[in-house]
Design a protein around this motif. Structure first.
Motif, PDB file in Angstrom:
ATOM      1  N   SER A   1       2.094   7.978   9.095  1.00  0.00           N
ATOM      2  CA  SER A   1       1.608   7.582  10.348  1.00  0.00           C
ATOM      3  C   SER A   1       0.861   6.053  10.241  1.00  0.00           C
ATOM      4  N   PHE A   2       0.438   5.999   9.097  1.00  0.00           N
ATOM      5  CA  PHE A   2      -0.406   4.730   8.697  1.00  0.00           C
ATOM      6  C   PHE A   2       0.072   4.117   7.258  1.00  0.00           C
ATOM      7  N   PRO A   3       1.058   3.588   7.324  1.00  0.00           N
ATOM      8  CA  PRO A   3       1.822   2.962   6.026  1.00  0.00           C
ATOM      9  C   PRO A   3       0.598   1.965   5.387  1.00  0.00           C
ATOM     10  N   LEU A   4       0.787   2.019   3.968  1.00  0.00           N
ATOM     11  CA  LEU A   4      -0.010   1.265   3.218  1.00  0.00           C
ATOM     12  C   LEU A   4      -0.235  -0.350   3.751  1.00  0.00           C
ATOM     13  N   PRO A   5       0.945  -0.988   4.274  1.00  0.00           N
ATOM     14  CA  PRO A   5       0.535  -2.350   4.776  1.00  0.00           C
ATOM     15  C   PRO A   5      -0.087  -2.411   5.939  1.00  0.00           C
ATOM     16  N   TYR A   6      -0.040  -1.534   6.901  1.00  0.00           N
ATOM     17  CA  TYR A   6      -0.706  -1.460   7.993  1.00  0.00           C
ATOM     18  C   TYR A   6      -2.187  -1.126   7.745  1.00  0.00           C
ATOM     19  N   ARG A   7      -2.465  -0.379   6.552  1.00  0.00           N
ATOM     20  CA  ARG A   7      -3.984  -0.050   6.222  1.00  0.00           C
ATOM     21  C   ARG A   7      -4.659  -1.283   5.821  1.00  0.00           C
ATOM     22  N   VAL A   8      -4.063  -2.061   5.050  1.00  0.00           N
ATOM     23  CA  VAL A   8      -4.252  -3.352   4.524  1.00  0.00           C
ATOM     24  C   VAL A   8      -4.948  -4.195   5.766  1.00  0.00           C
ATOM     25  N   LEU A   9      -4.094  -4.211   6.649  1.00  0.00           N
ATOM     26  CA  LEU A   9      -4.446  -5.075   7.975  1.00  0.00           C
ATOM     27  C   LEU A   9      -5.740  -4.557   8.660  1.00  0.00           C
ATOM     28  N   ILE A  10      -5.533  -3.151   8.717  1.00  0.00           N
ATOM     29  CA  ILE A  10      -6.594  -2.588   9.541  1.00  0.00           C
ATOM     30  C   ILE A  10      -8.034  -2.576   8.831  1.00  0.00           C
TER      31      ILE A  10
ATOM     32  N   LEU B   1       2.229   0.287  17.183  1.00  0.00           N
ATOM     33  CA  LEU B   1       3.010   0.957  18.036  1.00  0.00           C
ATOM     34  C   LEU B   1       4.360   0.906  18.130  1.00  0.00           C
ATOM     35  N   VAL B   2       4.971  -0.383  17.873  1.00  0.00           N
ATOM     36  CA  VAL B   2       6.246  -0.664  17.716  1.00  0.00           C
ATOM     37  C   VAL B   2       6.748   0.110  16.770  1.00  0.00           C
ATOM     38  N   TYR B   3       6.199  -0.153  15.463  1.00  0.00           N
ATOM     39  CA  TYR B   3       6.652   0.807  14.455  1.00  0.00           C
ATOM     40  C   TYR B   3       6.822   2.251  14.548  1.00  0.00           C
ATOM     41  N   TRP B   4       5.963   3.018  15.183  1.00  0.00           N
ATOM     42  CA  TRP B   4       6.061   4.226  15.614  1.00  0.00           C
ATOM     43  C   TRP B   4       7.101   4.345  16.594  1.00  0.00           C
ATOM     44  N   LYS B   5       7.521   3.741  17.481  1.00  0.00           N
ATOM     45  CA  LYS B   5       8.619   3.971  18.521  1.00  0.00           C
ATOM     46  C   LYS B   5       9.872   3.559  17.835  1.00  0.00           C
ATOM     47  N   THR B   6      10.093   2.978  16.957  1.00  0.00           N
ATOM     48  CA  THR B   6      11.423   2.514  16.560  1.00  0.00           C
ATOM     49  C   THR B   6      11.820   3.263  15.174  1.00  0.00           C
ATOM     50  N   GLU B   7      12.786   2.714  14.276  1.00  0.00           N
ATOM     51  CA  GLU B   7      12.987   3.471  13.173  1.00  0.00           C
ATOM     52  C   GLU B   7      12.162   3.141  12.044  1.00  0.00           C
ATOM     53  N   LYS B   8      10.993   2.651  12.328  1.00  0.00           N
ATOM     54  CA  LYS B   8       9.982   2.604  11.151  1.00  0.00           C
ATOM     55  C   LYS B   8      10.609   1.444  10.155  1.00  0.00           C
ATOM     56  N   SER B   9      11.109   0.469  10.731  1.00  0.00           N
ATOM     57  CA  SER B   9      11.912  -0.598   9.652  1.00  0.00           C
ATOM     58  C   SER B   9      10.706  -1.645   9.137  1.00  0.00           C
ATOM     59  N   THR B  10      10.601  -1.872   7.962  1.00  0.00           N
ATOM     60  CA  THR B  10       9.882  -2.614   7.182  1.00  0.00           C
ATOM     61  C   THR B  10       9.647  -4.045   7.655  1.00  0.00           C
ATOM     62  N   SER B  11      11.080  -4.394   8.453  1.00  0.00           N
ATOM     63  CA  SER B  11      11.057  -5.581   9.067  1.00  0.00           C
ATOM     64  C   SER B  11      10.049  -5.936  10.177  1.00  0.00           C
TER      65      SER B  11
ATOM     66  N   ILE C   1       6.900  -2.811  -1.274  1.00  0.00           N
ATOM     67  CA  ILE C   1       7.479  -2.168  -0.084  1.00  0.00           C
ATOM     68  C   ILE C   1       8.193  -2.998   0.639  1.00  0.00           C
ATOM     69  N   LEU C   2       7.657  -4.159   1.083  1.00  0.00           N
ATOM     70  CA  LEU C   2       8.393  -5.184   2.156  1.00  0.00           C
ATOM     71  C   LEU C   2       9.530  -5.703   1.609  1.00  0.00           C
ATOM     72  N   PHE C   3       9.583  -5.979   0.123  1.00  0.00           N
ATOM     73  CA  PHE C   3      10.606  -7.163  -0.228  1.00  0.00           C
ATOM     74  C   PHE C   3      11.394  -6.316  -1.329  1.00  0.00           C
ATOM     75  N   ILE C   4      11.007  -5.150  -1.844  1.00  0.00           N
ATOM     76  CA  ILE C   4      11.810  -4.621  -2.849  1.00  0.00           C
ATOM     77  C   ILE C   4      12.306  -3.289  -2.536  1.00  0.00           C
ATOM     78  N   TYR C   5      11.617  -2.440  -2.081  1.00  0.00           N
ATOM     79  CA  TYR C   5      11.825  -1.144  -1.970  1.00  0.00           C
ATOM     80  C   TYR C   5      13.250  -0.678  -1.106  1.00  0.00           C
ATOM     81  N   ASN C   6      13.413  -1.414  -0.077  1.00  0.00           N
ATOM     82  CA  ASN C   6      14.633  -1.332   0.697  1.00  0.00           C
ATOM     83  C   ASN C   6      15.999  -1.711  -0.026  1.00  0.00           C
TER      84      ASN C   6
END
Length: 372
Positions: free
Chosen positions: A17-26, A82-92, A163-168
């Motif tokens: 629900s709250f991925p780590l990258p968003y928690r940093v921004l929040i 919100l867009v992240y939740w409504k879509t396929e939760k892509s790191t892009s 997560i953003l550059f390597i995990y995928n």
């Protein structure tokens, strides 16, 4: 970074629900709102924040640009989430969010509080890159102190980049050494503040000042390093899934005990420094349980702040411990501890600025003599 680390970050229910990258921004956005309220409330009690930070003249409503930036960040981050939740939760989608925030901060056009953004960038550059031969301004110290409250966020940024550059691209194993690099990122704010203390000590021109206070302050920031180190060792034992045997020069139980001692030392030392030195409250001086001569708030507020600071100091020392992040069910609690540290820093700023205004005897600041 181990594959198990990435899997924990990505697949745990809270992270879903709250991925780590968003928690940093929040947590960064929450800090912006807190800083704006700091400036507003300090202006209510006739403390000229602008004069203390820049040496300039009193400015009307200095908090309003900060609120604008905080509102903009809040809207952007939550819309992106919100867009992240409504879509396929892509790191892009998350990467786009970070890219836009980065470009917005550096935007050279005169939009959305350019003056405040550029002043922050200049201050951040001094804090990050100045050497021991540079002057250390009050605003630089404040920014570096605030950064120590976001120390774990620095470590989280490394995980975010993974997560953003390597995990995928597939499992990354341990070749990226998360158990080493993430703690090093966490140590950056403490090293910066340590460097500032040494620089102030070397440039002290007051013949009556022995410089010991600056050295003791530097030692206070050094006390965070053992907490980070012993926690990293505990994480290495667990993520590396090693068979604990006598071949190791130090046992896990010994590391745990040393970690507990480091947490206690760092928390007590930092708590004492906050109250006695930063806030200049004589609570620990004979005969004890006194504050100081000039107070701008009700006396009960100081005692409440001291109690909260004591409790939250221990909480934050635990938060520096990266090995707690590998436990799924602790992840929401870890984020809560980050929010509590922002709250502690928010409280700290009020009394730090109050004590600084009394010490500088700024002509814009009418002091009130309040019996304690």
């Amino acid at each position: 970074m181990s594959a198990s680390d990435v899997q924990t970050v990505v697949t745990s229910p809270f992270s879903s629900s709250f991925p780590l990258p968003y928690r940093v921004l929040i947590i960064t956005t929450i800090g912006l709102w807190a800083w704006g309220s700091n400036m507003q409330i300090l202006s209510w009690v006739s403390i000229d924040v602008q004069a203390l930070l820049t040496g300039g003249q009193k400015k009307n409503s200095p908090h309003r640009p900060i609120y604008k930036l905080a509102l903009f960040m809040s809207i952007w981050v939550w819309l992106n989430l919100l867009v992240y939740w409504k879509t396929e939760k892509s790191t892009s989608i998350t990467l786009l969010c970070y890219l836009f925030v980065f470009l917005f901060i550096l935007c050279p056009f005169n939009i959305l509080c350019k003056h405040e953004r550029m002043r922050f960038i200049r201050c951040f550059q001094r804090v990050m890159f100045s050497g021991l031969d540079s002057d250390v301004y009050f605003c630089d110290k404040i920014l570096a102190d605030i950064m120590t409250s976001y120390a774990k966020v620095f470590g989280d940024l490394y995980v975010t980049m993974c997560i953003l550059f390597i995990y995928n691209e597939g499992p990354i194993g341990d070749k990226y050494y998360s158990y080493v690099i993430a703690p090093l990122f966490t140590s950056i704010p403490y090293f910066i503040r340590f460097k500032q203390c040494i620089a102030v000590y070397l440039h002290s021109k007051d013949p009556k000042n022995t410089g010991r206070e600056h050295l003791f302050n530097a030692l206070k920031y050094c006390s965070a390093f053992p907490v980070i180190l012993f926690s990293a060792l505990q994480k290495w034992y667990k993520t590396d899934e090693v068979a604990i045997s006598t071949e190791y020069w130090i046992t896990p139980s010994t590391i745990f005990n040393l970690w507990i001692i480091a947490v206690a030392v760092n928390s007590i030392y930092s708590f004492y420094w906050d109250v006695a030195i930063d806030w200049k409250l004589s609570l620990f001086a004979p005969p004890g349980f006194k504050l100081r001569q000039h107070l701008r708030f009700e006396k009960s507020i100081y005692y409440i702040a001291i109690i909260l600071n004591f409790l939250l100091r221990f909480t934050w020392s635990l938060k520096l411990s990266s090995h707690l992040h590998i436990i799924n069910h602790l992840e929401p609690s870890v984020f809560l501890m980050e929010c509590l540290e922002v709250t502690r820093r928010w409280i700290w700023i009020f009394f730090k600025f109050e004590s600084e205004s009394a010490e500088t005897k700024d002509p814009y600041i009418p002091l009130q003599n309040t019996s304690s």
